[in-house]
Design a protein around this motif. Structure first.
Motif, PDB file in Angstrom:
ATOM      1  N   HIS A   1       1.297  24.222  21.053  1.00 45.08           N
ATOM      2  CA  HIS A   1       2.526  24.920  20.729  1.00 45.08           C
ATOM      3  C   HIS A   1       3.413  24.932  21.978  1.00 45.08           C
ATOM      4  CE1 HIS A   1       5.066  28.539  20.223  1.00 45.08           C
ATOM      5  NE2 HIS A   1       4.900  28.392  18.914  1.00 45.08           N
TER       6      HIS A   1
ATOM      7  N   ARG B   1       4.771  15.535  20.240  1.00 46.11           N
ATOM      8  CA  ARG B   1       5.095  16.491  19.178  1.00 46.11           C
ATOM      9  C   ARG B   1       4.459  17.834  19.486  1.00 46.11           C
ATOM     10  NH1 ARG B   1       2.480  16.171  13.112  1.00 46.11           N
ATOM     11  NH2 ARG B   1       3.180  18.230  12.377  1.00 46.11           N
TER      12      ARG B   1
ATOM     13  N   LEU C   1       3.381  21.572  18.082  1.00 39.83           N
ATOM     14  CA  LEU C   1       2.903  22.055  16.792  1.00 39.83           C
ATOM     15  C   LEU C   1       3.218  23.533  16.624  1.00 39.83           C
ATOM     16  CD1 LEU C   1      -0.603  20.314  16.659  1.00 39.83           C
ATOM     17  CD2 LEU C   1       1.418  19.727  15.288  1.00 39.83           C
ATOM     18  N   ASN C   2       3.265  23.958  15.362  1.00 37.73           N
ATOM     19  CA  ASN C   2       3.575  25.340  15.026  1.00 37.73           C
ATOM     20  C   ASN C   2       2.617  25.867  13.976  1.00 37.73           C
ATOM     21  OD1 ASN C   2       6.207  25.762  16.529  1.00 37.73           O
ATOM     22  ND2 ASN C   2       6.760  23.983  15.295  1.00 37.73           N
TER      23      ASN C   2
ATOM     24  N   ASP D   1       1.572  24.195  10.359  1.00 36.69           N
ATOM     25  CA  ASP D   1       1.558  22.731  10.307  1.00 36.69           C
ATOM     26  C   ASP D   1       0.203  22.246   9.818  1.00 36.69           C
ATOM     27  OD1 ASP D   1       4.126  22.557  11.279  1.00 36.69           O
ATOM     28  OD2 ASP D   1       3.538  22.112  13.345  1.00 36.69           O
ATOM     29  N   THR D   2       0.165  21.043   9.311  1.00 42.93           N
ATOM     30  CA  THR D   2      -1.100  20.406   8.936  1.00 42.93           C
ATOM     31  C   THR D   2      -1.199  19.055   9.624  1.00 42.93           C
ATOM     32  OG1 THR D   2      -0.121  19.433   6.928  1.00 42.93           O
ATOM     33  CG2 THR D   2      -1.244  21.561   6.693  1.00 42.93           C
TER      34      THR D   2
END
Length: 215
Positions: free
Chosen positions: A81, A110, A112-113, A116-117
């Protein structure tokens, strides 16, 4: 369908995880802290194809080999994150403090949050944002296998340290009790260090986050 091998790396013996879908042999490496030759050897021995690099948080023993592995395999780095951006920016300082070889700072391809998957072959991993040890810490959970990769949030009999910059003990307890326990007592987890356990056992016996302590 989900298979995995724990590959301890660095002098911190951090639990890097090689995870793969047995139907497709598509693999991900979670937290390549270093010793990438050992990680690549494990992939070769299991005849799997590494397609992803996922990071739970920005501490050096979890990310130190990520940039080298991404360059070696021409893969993106995914996670953690964005709350851990300052940890990744400070990698050179972490190296000096922790006695690691010099590594360059980097940003993932990227961030992530929560919610998300991540897909791996036929597998799907849920991304949980679990701050406390670090502000941007993530947990990866595969529901069908009832298996979670929790980094340094939770250990067998203990929890992650909160005395690092932007650590927060209340947040850590809330992450564990509010996000991990609801996943189910029968969920096994791979911690960032040490042996595996399951959430039910920790709810009963872990002195830091047990139900008996919090009621």
């Amino acid at each position: 369908m989900l298979k995995y091998q724990i590959v301890p790396v660095t002098h911190y013996q951090q639990n890097c995880s090689l995870v793969w879908c047995s139907d497709t042999n598509a693999a991900a490496v979670i937290d390549p802290g270093g010793d990438i030759d050992s990680i690549l050897s494990a992939a070769k021995a299991n005849q799997v194809n590494i397609q992803h690099i996922w990071l739970t948080h920005g501490h050096l023993d979890h990310v130190g080999g990520a940039l080298a592995l991404s360059k070696e395999l021409q893969l993106d780095i995914i996670g953690p994150h964005k709350g851990d951006q300052f940890w990744l920016a400070g990698i050179p300082q972490q190296c000096a403090m922790m006695g690691f070889p010099a590594h360059k700072a980097f940003e993932p391809n990227r961030w992530l949050n929560e919610g998300d998957t991540l897909s791996l072959g036929k597998l799907s991993f849920q991304v949980l944002h679990c701050p406390g040890h670090t502000p941007g810490h993530l947990v990866f959970f595969e529901a069908d296998s009832k298996l979670a990769f929790v980094g340094d949030v939770l250990f067998a009999g203990s929890v992650g340290r909160t005395d690092f910059p932007q650590g927060n003990s209340q947040q850590l307890v809330e992450s564990i009790r509010g996000k991990l326990w609801p996943l189910g007592d029968d969920v096994q987890f791979v911690p960032g260090h040490g042996p595996m356990s399951n959430f039910g056992h920790e709810r009963k016996t872990n002195p830091f986050v047990s139900d008996s302590r919090f009621g």
